[in-house]
Design a protein around this motif. Sequence first.
Motif, PDB file in Angstrom:
ATOM      1  N   ARG A   8       0.835  -1.206   0.000  1.00 48.75           N
ATOM      2  CA  ARG A   8       0.000   0.000   0.000  1.00 48.75           C
ATOM      3  C   ARG A   8       0.873   1.260   0.000  1.00 48.75           C
ATOM      4  O   ARG A   8       0.554   2.249  -0.669  1.00 48.75           O
ATOM      5  CB  ARG A   8      -0.955  -0.026   1.187  1.00 48.75           C
ATOM      6  CG  ARG A   8      -2.076  -1.063   0.992  1.00 48.75           C
ATOM      7  CD  ARG A   8      -2.848  -1.327   2.269  1.00 48.75           C
ATOM      8  NE  ARG A   8      -3.646  -0.173   2.685  1.00 48.75           N
ATOM      9  CZ  ARG A   8      -4.800   0.176   2.114  1.00 48.75           C
ATOM     10  NH1 ARG A   8      -5.283  -0.509   1.090  1.00 48.75           N
ATOM     11  NH2 ARG A   8      -5.487   1.194   2.583  1.00 48.75           N
ATOM     12  N   LEU A  78       0.510   5.682   6.896  1.00 46.91           N
ATOM     13  CA  LEU A  78      -0.777   5.078   6.562  1.00 46.91           C
ATOM     14  C   LEU A  78      -1.665   4.961   7.791  1.00 46.91           C
ATOM     15  O   LEU A  78      -1.186   4.674   8.894  1.00 46.91           O
ATOM     16  CB  LEU A  78      -0.584   3.677   5.995  1.00 46.91           C
ATOM     17  CG  LEU A  78      -0.112   3.511   4.556  1.00 46.91           C
ATOM     18  CD1 LEU A  78       0.069   2.031   4.266  1.00 46.91           C
ATOM     19  CD2 LEU A  78      -1.087   4.122   3.578  1.00 46.91           C
ATOM     20  N   GLY A  80      -5.425   3.152   7.773  1.00 49.75           N
ATOM     21  CA  GLY A  80      -6.583   2.637   7.052  1.00 49.75           C
ATOM     22  C   GLY A  80      -6.543   3.043   5.593  1.00 49.75           C
ATOM     23  O   GLY A  80      -5.577   2.756   4.874  1.00 49.75           O
ATOM     24  N   SER A  81      -7.589   3.731   5.153  1.00 52.66           N
ATOM     25  CA  SER A  81      -7.673   4.146   3.749  1.00 52.66           C
ATOM     26  C   SER A  81      -7.092   5.538   3.515  1.00 52.66           C
ATOM     27  O   SER A  81      -7.261   6.105   2.438  1.00 52.66           O
ATOM     28  CB  SER A  81      -9.136   4.125   3.293  1.00 52.66           C
ATOM     29  OG  SER A  81      -9.906   5.043   4.063  1.00 52.66           O
ATOM     30  N   ARG A  82      -6.408   6.075   4.518  1.00 46.59           N
ATOM     31  CA  ARG A  82      -5.829   7.412   4.390  1.00 46.59           C
ATOM     32  C   ARG A  82      -4.307   7.360   4.496  1.00 46.59           C
ATOM     33  O   ARG A  82      -3.744   6.466   5.123  1.00 46.59           O
ATOM     34  CB  ARG A  82      -6.388   8.354   5.463  1.00 46.59           C
ATOM     35  CG  ARG A  82      -7.847   8.707   5.231  1.00 46.59           C
ATOM     36  CD  ARG A  82      -8.317   9.778   6.192  1.00 46.59           C
ATOM     37  NE  ARG A  82      -9.647  10.261   5.816  1.00 46.59           N
ATOM     38  CZ  ARG A  82     -10.227  11.323   6.357  1.00 46.59           C
ATOM     39  NH1 ARG A  82      -9.603  12.017   7.306  1.00 46.59           N
ATOM     40  NH2 ARG A  82     -11.430  11.693   5.966  1.00 46.59           N
ATOM     41  N   GLU A 115      -6.170   9.577  -0.183  1.00 50.14           N
ATOM     42  CA  GLU A 115      -7.190   8.647   0.322  1.00 50.14           C
ATOM     43  C   GLU A 115      -7.491   7.583  -0.728  1.00 50.14           C
ATOM     44  O   GLU A 115      -7.484   7.862  -1.929  1.00 50.14           O
ATOM     45  CB  GLU A 115      -8.468   9.404   0.679  1.00 50.14           C
ATOM     46  CG  GLU A 115      -9.479   8.555   1.434  1.00 50.14           C
ATOM     47  CD  GLU A 115     -10.582   9.396   2.068  1.00 50.14           C
ATOM     48  OE1 GLU A 115     -11.147   8.941   3.079  1.00 50.14           O
ATOM     49  OE2 GLU A 115     -10.880  10.498   1.556  1.00 50.14           O
ATOM     50  N   GLU A 116      -7.780   6.371  -0.245  1.00 53.10           N
ATOM     51  CA  GLU A 116      -8.227   5.286  -1.114  1.00 53.10           C
ATOM     52  C   GLU A 116      -9.749   5.259  -1.079  1.00 53.10           C
ATOM     53  O   GLU A 116     -10.346   5.152  -0.014  1.00 53.10           O
ATOM     54  CB  GLU A 116      -7.660   3.958  -0.644  1.00 53.10           C
ATOM     55  CG  GLU A 116      -7.951   2.798  -1.597  1.00 53.10           C
ATOM     56  CD  GLU A 116      -7.437   1.473  -1.061  1.00 53.10           C
ATOM     57  OE1 GLU A 116      -6.973   0.666  -1.876  1.00 53.10           O
ATOM     58  OE2 GLU A 116      -7.507   1.247   0.162  1.00 53.10           O
ATOM     59  N   ARG A 117     -10.366   5.375  -2.252  1.00 54.53           N
ATOM     60  CA  ARG A 117     -11.827   5.424  -2.335  1.00 54.53           C
ATOM     61  C   ARG A 117     -12.325   4.489  -3.427  1.00 54.53           C
ATOM     62  O   ARG A 117     -11.604   4.159  -4.371  1.00 54.53           O
ATOM     63  CB  ARG A 117     -12.297   6.844  -2.663  1.00 54.53           C
ATOM     64  CG  ARG A 117     -11.962   7.886  -1.628  1.00 54.53           C
ATOM     65  CD  ARG A 117     -12.432   9.258  -2.076  1.00 54.53           C
ATOM     66  NE  ARG A 117     -12.071  10.312  -1.138  1.00 54.53           N
ATOM     67  CZ  ARG A 117     -12.224  11.605  -1.384  1.00 54.53           C
ATOM     68  NH1 ARG A 117     -12.749  12.000  -2.564  1.00 54.53           N
ATOM     69  NH2 ARG A 117     -11.867  12.510  -0.489  1.00 54.53           N
ATOM     70  N   GLU A 118     -13.600   4.143  -3.285  1.00 57.12           N
ATOM     71  CA  GLU A 118     -14.271   3.336  -4.307  1.00 57.12           C
ATOM     72  C   GLU A 118     -14.711   4.263  -5.432  1.00 57.12           C
ATOM     73  O   GLU A 118     -15.200   5.366  -5.194  1.00 57.12           O
ATOM     74  CB  GLU A 118     -15.487   2.643  -3.710  1.00 57.12           C
ATOM     75  CG  GLU A 118     -16.005   1.477  -4.529  1.00 57.12           C
ATOM     76  CD  GLU A 118     -15.060   0.295  -4.504  1.00 57.12           C
ATOM     77  OE1 GLU A 118     -14.798  -0.242  -5.607  1.00 57.12           O
ATOM     78  OE2 GLU A 118     -14.591  -0.098  -3.424  1.00 57.12           O
ATOM     79  N   ARG A 123     -11.478   0.452  -6.464  1.00 50.98           N
ATOM     80  CA  ARG A 123     -10.810   1.253  -5.437  1.00 50.98           C
ATOM     81  C   ARG A 123      -9.479   1.779  -5.954  1.00 50.98           C
ATOM     82  O   ARG A 123      -8.743   1.054  -6.643  1.00 50.98           O
ATOM     83  CB  ARG A 123     -10.577   0.429  -4.168  1.00 50.98           C
ATOM     84  CG  ARG A 123     -11.858   0.080  -3.425  1.00 50.98           C
ATOM     85  CD  ARG A 123     -11.582  -0.580  -2.098  1.00 50.98           C
ATOM     86  NE  ARG A 123     -10.937   0.310  -1.143  1.00 50.98           N
ATOM     87  CZ  ARG A 123     -11.581   1.221  -0.406  1.00 50.98           C
ATOM     88  NH1 ARG A 123     -12.889   1.377  -0.531  1.00 50.98           N
ATOM     89  NH2 ARG A 123     -10.931   1.972   0.452  1.00 50.98           N
ATOM     90  N   TRP A 125      -6.219   4.933  -4.999  1.00 50.70           N
ATOM     91  CA  TRP A 125      -5.679   6.048  -4.244  1.00 50.70           C
ATOM     92  C   TRP A 125      -5.748   7.315  -5.094  1.00 50.70           C
ATOM     93  O   TRP A 125      -5.523   7.272  -6.307  1.00 50.70           O
ATOM     94  CB  TRP A 125      -4.221   5.795  -3.867  1.00 50.70           C
ATOM     95  CG  TRP A 125      -4.006   4.686  -2.887  1.00 50.70           C
ATOM     96  CD1 TRP A 125      -3.660   3.389  -3.184  1.00 50.70           C
ATOM     97  CD2 TRP A 125      -4.117   4.762  -1.469  1.00 50.70           C
ATOM     98  NE1 TRP A 125      -3.548   2.660  -2.021  1.00 50.70           N
ATOM     99  CE2 TRP A 125      -3.819   3.483  -0.951  1.00 50.70           C
ATOM    100  CE3 TRP A 125      -4.436   5.788  -0.584  1.00 50.70           C
ATOM    101  CZ2 TRP A 125      -3.825   3.198   0.410  1.00 50.70           C
ATOM    102  CZ3 TRP A 125      -4.447   5.515   0.780  1.00 50.70           C
ATOM    103  CH2 TRP A 125      -4.145   4.240   1.264  1.00 50.70           C
TER     104      TRP A 125
END
Length: 208
Positions: A8, A78, A80-82, A115-118, A123, A125
Amino acid sequence: MSETAFLRRLQVAELVQNWAVWRDAGDWDRFATCWHDDGRMMATWCQASAADFIAASKAGWARGVSILHFLGGCSVDLAGSRAIAQTKMTISQRAEVDGVLVDVVCTGRFHDFIEEREGPGGRRWGIVLRQPIYEKDRMDPVDPAARLELDPALLARFPEGYRHLAYLQTRIGYTVKTDMPGLTGERVQALYAAGRAWLAGAPHGWAE
């Protein structure tokens, strides 16, 4: 560090590298994929949404504005998704200043809120905010024999970390923001605090 966390971090670092390569190559379609739709860029010469920054960069490219980026080490935090990515960088800009062709080199860091988003393609970054940190700069005539005399009053208007870059950009018609974060001081400390808040799940809260 787990293998997943390592991968990641590599994905975030690749995003940062793609930003520089695609932007400097004028590969605008791929450059746009580096951002989320609400992404924002805070450059000396442009504080705008990602879409408006891309449009301004394209317009400058068409006029012959020459700005290049060189990247060094990248540190990724890192949660989580941020992520917060800090990347050593050099901005190099060439233009005519007061009748003399010069190169300005400014060294600092990109401080990126990521941020990692859908999304439609799955998904991914993307950059939500990029705030450079400007540490030091210099200006040199392209012709070593050329004589360059700068306006000391104009030069003194800008912070030490990007004084010569701001001077050049002002001379070619841009309005330059005068309170960007430098190596030390309240502004960069506030940026670090905003980064910690981002990793903790809060909005980045970084105001112009």
